[in-house]
Design an enzyme around this catalytic site. Structure first.
Site, PDB file in Angstrom:
ATOM      1  N   ASN A 194       0.857  -1.175   0.000  1.00 50.83           N
ATOM      2  CA  ASN A 194       0.000   0.000   0.000  1.00 50.83           C
ATOM      3  C   ASN A 194       0.903   1.239   0.000  1.00 50.83           C
ATOM      4  OD1 ASN A 194      -1.912   1.990   0.337  1.00 50.83           O
ATOM      5  ND2 ASN A 194      -2.334   1.510   2.485  1.00 50.83           N
TER       6      ASN A 194
ATOM      7  N   LYS B  78       0.064   4.255  -0.376  1.00 49.93           N
ATOM      8  CA  LYS B  78      -0.623   5.445   0.146  1.00 49.93           C
ATOM      9  C   LYS B  78      -0.395   6.610  -0.833  1.00 49.93           C
ATOM     10  CE  LYS B  78      -0.211   3.442   4.690  1.00 49.93           C
ATOM     11  NZ  LYS B  78      -0.121   3.651   6.159  1.00 49.93           N
TER      12      LYS B  78
ATOM     13  N   HIS C 188      -9.680   0.982   5.163  1.00 46.82           N
ATOM     14  CA  HIS C 188      -8.365   1.190   5.765  1.00 46.82           C
ATOM     15  C   HIS C 188      -8.496   2.176   6.923  1.00 46.82           C
ATOM     16  CE1 HIS C 188      -4.199   2.506   6.256  1.00 46.82           C
ATOM     17  NE2 HIS C 188      -3.846   1.381   5.647  1.00 46.82           N
TER      18      HIS C 188
ATOM     19  N   GLU D 234      -6.885   4.668   7.836  1.00 45.59           N
ATOM     20  CA  GLU D 234      -6.753   6.083   7.482  1.00 45.59           C
ATOM     21  C   GLU D 234      -8.036   6.616   6.851  1.00 45.59           C
ATOM     22  OE1 GLU D 234      -1.961   5.583   6.985  1.00 45.59           O
ATOM     23  OE2 GLU D 234      -3.195   5.719   5.187  1.00 45.59           O
TER      24      GLU D 234
ATOM     25  N   GLU E 270      -5.089  -4.619  10.877  1.00 44.03           N
ATOM     26  CA  GLU E 270      -4.097  -3.562  11.037  1.00 44.03           C
ATOM     27  C   GLU E 270      -4.294  -2.899  12.394  1.00 44.03           C
ATOM     28  OE1 GLU E 270      -4.590  -0.676   7.918  1.00 44.03           O
ATOM     29  OE2 GLU E 270      -6.671  -0.342   8.438  1.00 44.03           O
TER      30      GLU E 270
ATOM     31  N   GLY F  45       2.780   2.943  10.827  1.00 41.24           N
ATOM     32  CA  GLY F  45       3.632   4.107  10.623  1.00 41.24           C
ATOM     33  C   GLY F  45       4.383   4.547  11.870  1.00 41.24           C
TER      34      GLY F  45
ATOM     35  N   SER G 160       3.231  -2.146  10.333  1.00 39.54           N
ATOM     36  CA  SER G 160       4.689  -1.979  10.286  1.00 39.54           C
ATOM     37  C   SER G 160       5.431  -3.278   9.957  1.00 39.54           C
ATOM     38  CB  SER G 160       5.209  -1.386  11.610  1.00 39.54           C
ATOM     39  OG  SER G 160       4.758  -0.061  11.775  1.00 39.54           O
TER      40      SER G 160
END
Length: 247
Positions: free
Chosen positions: A11, A13, A92, A94, A163, A169, A208
């Site tokens: 991904n 992003k 996701h 985010e 996740e 991140g 991660s």
């Protein structure tokens, strides 16, 4: 137990460029990886350079919950499919946290993806506060129920990606044992809706993942690959992660 073919997904992003796309394709082309599926989810502007590659599957990072119409800036499942996309990330963290996507919106996107022949990668996970309050199971069960309770038939048509939001991140990763525990719980919950499909659905770990921890993560019984963020922006690093999933 069903043998599940590993899947490693990148991904990117809102990162990457045409040079990275080319570098990734060349790197993957130099190494046969028939034992697993490799999926690249680039920004929409880079879908075309990666389309129809023999070395990776193509995924989108998002799709609209609407099939067509006056939705400036959105991309429908039909448009993505026409562009050569086969997979699409849905829900996701985010999208949920930064853009306010509710469980209802996530469900609508799952329905759009599957109606147009795309394979959704359904993302779910808990944040740091929820983990500290020992609400991980409660959060995961609720997110799963929001989609699969009404559509158990979607289990066999999707991929699931766990996740832990607190590990995305941050450089922190759940320990292999923590990750396995969450994956086993997810599979158990899915089995309440369709036991056979739950046994065969691929559940990816997405917190991660790096070359340094991939092998140990992928060795866990219910972890069928990874959803890789920052480490997928380096073709050599991503290749090492893919090679860790071969066994």
């Amino acid at each position: 137990m069903t043998m599940r073919k590993p899947l490693v997904a990148a991904n990117w992003k809102m990162n990457g460029n045409a040079a990275l796309a080319q570098d990734m394709l060349q790197t993957l082309a130099g190494h046969a990886l028939p034992e697993l599926d490799v999926l690249i989810c680039p920004p929409a502007t880079l879908l075309q350079p990666l389309a129809h590659s023999a070395h990776c599957l193509l995924g989108a990072q998002n799709l609209s919950q609407f099939s067509d119409g006056a939705y400036t800036g959105e991309l429908s499942a039909a448009l993505l499919s026409e562009a050569g996309v086969r997979y699409v990330l849905v829900g996701h963290s985010e999208r949920r946290t930064l853009f306010g996507e509710s469980d209802a919106v996530v469900l609508a996107k799952m329905e759009q993806a599957i109606a147009h022949g795309l394979i959704p990668v359904f993302c779910l996970g808990e944040n740091l506060q929820q983990r500290q309050q020992e609400k991980t199971s409660e959060v995961l069960a609720k997110q799963l129920a929001a989609v699969y309770a009404s559509h158990p038939e979607f289990i066999g048509k999707s991929v699931v990606a766990y996740e832990p939001v607190w590990a995305i991140g941050t450089g922190e990763a759940a320990s292999p044992e923590q990750a396995q525990q969450a994956h086993a719980f997810i599979r158990q919950q899915l089995a309440n809706y369709d036991a056979e499909a739950a046994d065969s659905v691929r559940i990816l770990y997405g917190g991660s993942v790096k070359a340094a921890n991939a092998e140990e993560l992928f060795r866990q019984a219910d972890i069928d690959g990874g959803l890789v963020g920052g480490a997928s922006l380096n073709a050599d690093e991503f290749l090492k992660i893919c090679q860790s999933a071969k066994g």
